[in-house]
Scaffold this active site. Structure first.
Site, PDB file in Angstrom:
ATOM      1  CB  VAL A   1      48.227   1.032  17.142  1.00 27.68           C
ATOM      2  CG1 VAL A   1      46.976   0.954  17.392  1.00 27.68           C
ATOM      3  CG2 VAL A   1      48.781   0.766  15.721  1.00 27.68           C
TER       4      VAL A   1
ATOM      5  NE  ARG B   1      59.422  -5.178  25.494  1.00 29.95           N
ATOM      6  CZ  ARG B   1      58.714  -6.377  25.039  1.00 29.95           C
ATOM      7  NH1 ARG B   1      59.289  -7.555  25.503  1.00 29.95           N
ATOM      8  NH2 ARG B   1      57.595  -6.544  24.488  1.00 29.95           N
TER       9      ARG B   1
ATOM     10  CB  CYS C   1      46.035  -0.745   8.742  1.00 31.70           C
ATOM     11  SG  CYS C   1      47.172  -1.656   8.484  1.00 31.70           S
TER      12      CYS C   1
ATOM     13  CD  GLN D   1      49.714  -2.950   3.598  1.00 31.07           C
ATOM     14  OE1 GLN D   1      49.184  -3.724   2.747  1.00 31.07           O
ATOM     15  NE2 GLN D   1      50.029  -3.161   5.059  1.00 31.07           N
TER      16      GLN D   1
ATOM     17  N   GLY E   1      52.962   0.580  10.165  1.00 33.09           N
ATOM     18  CA  GLY E   1      52.065  -0.508  10.374  1.00 33.09           C
ATOM     19  C   GLY E   1      52.570  -1.714  11.169  1.00 33.09           C
TER      20      GLY E   1
ATOM     21  NE  ARG F   1      55.260  -3.205   6.133  1.00 29.16           N
ATOM     22  CZ  ARG F   1      54.162  -3.120   6.641  1.00 29.16           C
ATOM     23  NH1 ARG F   1      53.535  -2.113   6.888  1.00 29.16           N
ATOM     24  NH2 ARG F   1      53.794  -4.361   7.284  1.00 29.16           N
TER      25      ARG F   1
ATOM     26  CG  HIS G   1      48.717   1.414   5.027  1.00 30.39           C
ATOM     27  ND1 HIS G   1      49.995   1.772   5.591  1.00 30.39           N
ATOM     28  CD2 HIS G   1      48.174   0.349   5.484  1.00 30.39           C
ATOM     29  CE1 HIS G   1      50.299   0.911   6.327  1.00 30.39           C
ATOM     30  NE2 HIS G   1      49.345   0.097   6.472  1.00 30.39           N
TER      31      HIS G   1
ATOM     32  CG  ASN H   1      49.509   3.465   8.657  1.00 22.32           C
ATOM     33  OD1 ASN H   1      50.042   4.553   8.199  1.00 22.32           O
ATOM     34  ND2 ASN H   1      50.215   2.537   9.214  1.00 22.32           N
TER      35      ASN H   1
END
Ligand code: A2P
Length: 339
Positions: free
Chosen positions: A16, A41, A132, A159, A163, A238, A245, A318
Site C-alpha cells: 500500500v 529492514r 478496503c 478478496q 490486501g 480470501r 476485491h 483494493n
C-alpha cells in the site's frame, strides 16, 4: 506559487505504501518534501518518486518533525504507537490501519460519501481510512441509500491476496510456481494453501462467529454512512487473485426501486462505473478493476426472493481505491479545505 506540503509515507516499502507514493505522483499532490519511512529492514533502500530516488528512513520518534501530512500503512501496532507521535509533532495523519477507525473522536472517511467528516481531524489529528472491502461497498451503497433508504445488506467478499501485503503476493506466486513444477506447496502467510483454494477466514474470529474483517464491514459502514440502523451481514473470503476485491451485494431498501433506477443512479455517482451488459459478457471483474480508481458495478438485478431487493456484483482495486487512492483523496480534501 501554490502552497506545498511536507508529506511522510510511513510503511513506504509495503504494497500500500508503494502505491501511495505512486498515487501522490500521478495526482500531482503539491509536495515540498517527501519523507519515506519504514522499518530497520529497509535501511539503505531507496524508492522512486517523480524520476528521482528517495532514501527510505528508519521510523523513530523524530520521524515526523516538520511534516504536514503523514500517510500511514505500516500495520496496526505501528499506527497505534506512532500516529499520536506524528499528530503531536503537528502532522495530520491519514491512517490506513484499523487501529483508529472505531475511535468515536476519529473520522472514518470515504471522500465520495462523507467528506464533511474530515473536519473532525482536529480532535486527535488523525483521520482513518476504512477497510478496503468497506470502501468499495459504501461508494456504491451511498447513492442507493439516498434514493431508497437501505435497510439491510448481505455481502459476500472475494478478496485479493494483495490486501494481506507484499508477502502474500509472493506466497501465491510461489505456490503457483511450485504447483506447475510438481513441487510441494508451502504456506506461511495464510493458514492454508491459497493457490487453487478459497479461505473463508480474514483477520481473527470473534465470539459471535464472524471474523473481525466481517465485523469491520458492519461497523464501519454504519459509521461512514452516519446511520446505525443499516443492518449488514458479511462473509469475507480470501481468493487466489492478486489485485482487485469483488463483492456480491444483496440490498434491501425501504422504498421499491428498479434495476434501471439503480443503474441510472450509479451512472451519476462519483467514483462508480456501471459495467453491466451481460449480453455482451460485460460485468465487473478484478482484472478489469485493477490499476484504476473506480468501483465497477454490474449484474444489477431485482432480487426475486424479496419485495424490495437489489442484487449486484462489484469489483475495485483494493490497493488503490481500497487503500492508497482513498488515503490520498482524503489528503487532497484536507489540504484544499483545512490546511
Ligand atoms: P519494511 O519493508 O521495512 O518491513 P506490507 O503490508 O506490504 O507487508 O508492508 C508493511 C509496511 O509497513 C512496510 O513498509 C514495512 O516496512 C512497514 N513496517 C512494518 N513494521 C514496521 C515497524 N515496526 N516500523 C516501521 N515500519 C514498519
Amino acid at each position: 506559487m501554490a502552497k506545498q506540503y511536507r508529506v511522510a509515507v510511513c510503511g513506504a516499502t509495503g504494497a500500500v505504501g508503494n502505491q501511495m507514493i505512486q498515487c501522490l505522483e500521478e495526482r500531482d499532490f503539491p509536495i515540498g518534501e517527501l519523507r519515506l519511512l519504514a522499518s530497520e529492514r529497509s535501511r539503505g533502500k531507496t524508492l522512486a518518486y517523480k524520476g528521482s530516488q528517495v532514501p527510505v528512513q528508519v521510523l523513530d520518534e523524530n520521524g515526523f518533525k516538520g511534516i504536514d501530512v503523514a500517510l500511514f500503512s505500516a500495520g496496526g501496532s505501528t499506527s497505534e504507537k506512532y500516529a499520536p507521535v506524528a499528530a503531536a509533532s503537528g502532522a495530520v495523519v491519514v491512517d490506513n490501519s484499523s487501529a483508529w477507525r472505531m475511535d468515536p473522536a476519529v473520522p472514518l472517511v470515504v471522500p465520495e460519501v462523507n467528506p464533511h467528516h474530515i473536519a473532525q481531524y482536529k480532535n486527535k489529528g488523525i483521520i482513518a481510512n476504512p477497510n478496503c472491502s468497506t470502501i468499495q461497498m459504501v461508494v456504491v451503497l451511498k447513492p442507493i441509500h439516498d434514493l431508497a433508504r437501505i435497510e439491510r445488506v448481505v455481502v459476500s467478499t472475494y478478496q485479493a491476496v494483495s490486501g494481506t501485503g507484499q508477502k502474500a503476493i509472493v506466497e501465491l506466486q510461489e505456490q503457483m510456481r511450485a504447483w506447475a513444477a510438481g513441487q510441494p506447496l508451502v504456506n506461511k502467510v495464510y493458514p492454508h494453501q491459497i493457490a487453487f483454494n478459497l479461505i473463508p477466514h480474514i483477520d481473527v474470529f470473534r465470539d459471535n462467529g464472524y471474523t473481525k474483517e466481517e465485523m469491520k464491514m458492519v461497523l464501519e459502514t454504519q459509521k461512514i454512512m452516519d446511520d446505525p440502523t443499516i443492518k449488514v451481514s458479511a462473509t469475507c473470503v480470501r481468493v487466489p487473485v492478486v489485485y482487485g476485491h469483488s463483492e456480491a451485494l444483496n440490498i434491501a431498501t425501504a422504498k421499491k426501486i428498479t434495476p434501471d433506477q439503480v443503474r441510472a443512479t450509479l451512472a451519476k455517482a462519483p467514483g462508480v462505473k456501471v459495467v453491466d451488459d451481460p449480453a455482451s459478457k460485460l460485468y465487473p471483474m478484478p482484472l478489469d478493476a485493477a490499476g484504476q480508481d473506480l468501483t465497477l458495478a454490474g449484474r444489477i438485478r431485482e432480487d426475486i426472493s424479496q419485495e424490495r431487493g437489489i442484487d449486484m456484483w462489484i469489483s475495485a482495486d483494493n490497493i488503490r481505491k481500497g487503500a492508497a487512492t482513498n488515503a490520498v483523496q482524503i489528503a487532497e480534501v484536507l489540504i484544499r479545505d483545512y490546511l
